[in-house]
Scaffold this motif. Structure first.
Motif, PDB file in Angstrom:
ATOM      1  N   ARG A 235       5.185   1.458  18.524  1.00 40.78           N
ATOM      2  CA  ARG A 235       3.840   1.889  18.147  1.00 40.78           C
ATOM      3  C   ARG A 235       3.679   1.688  16.644  1.00 40.78           C
ATOM      4  O   ARG A 235       3.883   2.570  15.846  1.00 40.78           O
ATOM      5  CB  ARG A 235       3.600   3.354  18.526  1.00 40.78           C
ATOM      6  CG  ARG A 235       2.147   3.730  18.248  1.00 40.78           C
ATOM      7  CD  ARG A 235       1.825   5.178  18.509  1.00 40.78           C
ATOM      8  NE  ARG A 235       0.531   5.447  17.858  1.00 40.78           N
ATOM      9  CZ  ARG A 235       0.049   6.636  17.613  1.00 40.78           C
ATOM     10  NH1 ARG A 235       0.732   7.708  17.973  1.00 40.78           N
ATOM     11  NH2 ARG A 235      -1.098   6.786  17.025  1.00 40.78           N
ATOM     12  N   ALA A 238       0.686   3.028  13.063  1.00 46.18           N
ATOM     13  CA  ALA A 238       0.226   4.330  13.512  1.00 46.18           C
ATOM     14  C   ALA A 238      -0.276   5.148  12.342  1.00 46.18           C
ATOM     15  O   ALA A 238       0.485   5.470  11.440  1.00 46.18           O
ATOM     16  CB  ALA A 238       1.378   5.048  14.193  1.00 46.18           C
ATOM     17  N   LYS A 339      -3.133  -0.320  19.190  1.00 44.49           N
ATOM     18  CA  LYS A 339      -1.814   0.224  18.867  1.00 44.49           C
ATOM     19  C   LYS A 339      -1.933   1.425  17.952  1.00 44.49           C
ATOM     20  O   LYS A 339      -1.248   2.428  18.138  1.00 44.49           O
ATOM     21  CB  LYS A 339      -0.962  -0.825  18.173  1.00 44.49           C
ATOM     22  CG  LYS A 339      -0.359  -1.801  19.109  1.00 44.49           C
ATOM     23  CD  LYS A 339       0.544  -2.640  18.285  1.00 44.49           C
ATOM     24  CE  LYS A 339       1.402  -3.528  19.128  1.00 44.49           C
ATOM     25  NZ  LYS A 339       2.470  -4.067  18.308  1.00 44.49           N
ATOM     26  N   GLY A 342      -2.773   4.356  19.810  1.00 47.12           N
ATOM     27  CA  GLY A 342      -1.925   4.684  20.958  1.00 47.12           C
ATOM     28  C   GLY A 342      -2.676   4.439  22.265  1.00 47.12           C
ATOM     29  O   GLY A 342      -2.516   5.164  23.242  1.00 47.12           O
TER      30      GLY A 342
END
Ligand code: TXA
Ligand code: MG
Length: 348
Positions: A235, A238, A339, A342
């Motif tokens: 991930r 973020a 991404k 999420g």
């Protein structure tokens, strides 16, 4: 360690490039601008140097690095097999935001390729990057110059935030032109396949070599598949705040986000909004950031990661983003946004 910052915004400083080349040849780390994002460079053929990259980034060691070259002929020293289609793509798009994956030759250490028998290669389109690669010996491994998990750096200032004290030098070339990482195409198997979307999209590739597949794990069709580019499973990008992408007609998106902003403000929180130039004046409050204009896709891609970093600094409570399914780079931009969020998307 002291990190030297060299200003090359106005052009190449030959003396500093020579010094940077020496640092690389001696196994050190130099961050540099490319047309996509800033890279964190080390000698790709020196496994101890590659190891330093993983340490400085806090990057998992199974995540392979891209080897950057400055001359086409150098490809043949590190790739065991270069298919004709790859030569056609190189001719058309190099130097440029395209990375290709090949079977590797022995001289490329497994530390550089994250243990894989393949190697990713790219020739960046930036004068300082090309000069540095040549000065550093021709083969420079360079991931994006961010701490693992943070948005990729699109300004030298972002690199300094993450890397000061950990690397020998940062070359400041100003803001990058594209802002999302290169397109990755796997040329090591029977059929070419896109492993990471970027500025060079499927249609542009297919115009040169015919059919090109897309890794199902990144197309959004199959969320359970394991991506073929190891880095795509993390991930990335973020932001610290929870993020939601709101998709639908412009009127519905603005109206839904406004309802959410009002609620956040009433409860004493400060939300952040990723808007466009076209919509920015229609939001009722919160920290509104117009990332770019829908009439100019590069203005959006170029500012996206910087906006996410700014929201981290401003400690917003939540981030609401418009969707940006733009014609050329829509897939690349949405891949990064999804991404960051999420994969939280709401259709309104
Ligand atoms: O635009 C770019 O490509 C930037 C600039 C600095 O050139 N670099 C970059 O590197 O984005 P990095 O390390 O952040 O991303 C490299 C991606 C990762 O997802 C990695 O897993 C994948 O490339 N990759 C590298 N070698 C590979 C290989 N042999 N097979 C499959 N994926 C590979
Ligand atoms: Mg990266």
């Amino acid at each position: 360690m002291d990190t030297i910052i060299v200003d090359m915004k106005a052009g190449i400083d030959e003396k500093a490039i020579a010094q940077a080349g020496e640092i690389l040849r001696a196994g050190g780390l130099v961050a540099f601008p490319t047309e996509t994002v800033y890279g964190l460079g080390a000698n790709a053929l020196d496994e101890t140097a590659s190891e330093k990259i993983y340490r400085a980034k806090g990057r998992p060691s199974d995540n392979p690095l891209i080897v950057h070259i400055a001359e086409l002929q150098d490809l043949y020293r590190i790739a065991a097999k270069v298919p004709e289609k790859a030569e056609l793509l190189a001719e058309k798009f190099w130097p440029g935001p395209l990375t290709m994956i090949f079977q590797k030759k022995e001289c490329v250490p497994l530390k550089t390729t994250g243990g894989l028998e393949t190697v990713a290669v790219r020739m960046p389109d930036h004068p300082a990057a090309l000069a540095l690669i040549k000065a550093g010996g021709g083969y420079i491994a360079a991931p994006s110059a961010n701490t693992s998990g943070r948005p990729s750096p699109t300004q030298a200032r972002h690199v300094a935030e993450d890397m000061t004290g950990k690397i020998e030098m940062i070359i400041d070339g100003g803001s990058v032109g594209i802002g999302v990482e290169s397109t990755i195409v796997d040329m090591s198997g029977d059929a070419p396949m896109i492993l990471r979307p970027g500025y060079i999209n499927r249609e542009m590739l297919e115009e040169v070599i015919g059919e090109v597949g897309i890794d199902p794990a990144i197309s959004g069709m199959d969320t359970t598949a394991r991506p073929k580019a190891p880095g795509m499973k993390y991930r990335h990008y973020a932001p610290k705040a929870d993020m939601l992408i709101v998709e639908g007609t412009e009127a519905n998106v603005v109206s839904y986000i406004n309802t959410m902003i009002t609620k956040e403000l009433q409860e004493g929180r400060m939300p952040g909004i990723i808007a466009s130039e076209e919509t920015k004046d229609r939001y009722v409050g919160g920290i509104i950031k117009p990332v770019g204009s829908r009439m100019d896709e590069l203005s959006i891609s170029r500012h996206l990661f910087a906006v996410l970093r700014e929201f981290d600094e401003q400690k917003v409570s939540r981030i609401f983003s418009e969707a940006f399914d733009t014609p050329v780079m829509g897939q690349a931009i949405m891949n990064r946004l999804l991404k960051a969020a999420g994969h939280q998307v709401l259709e309104v």
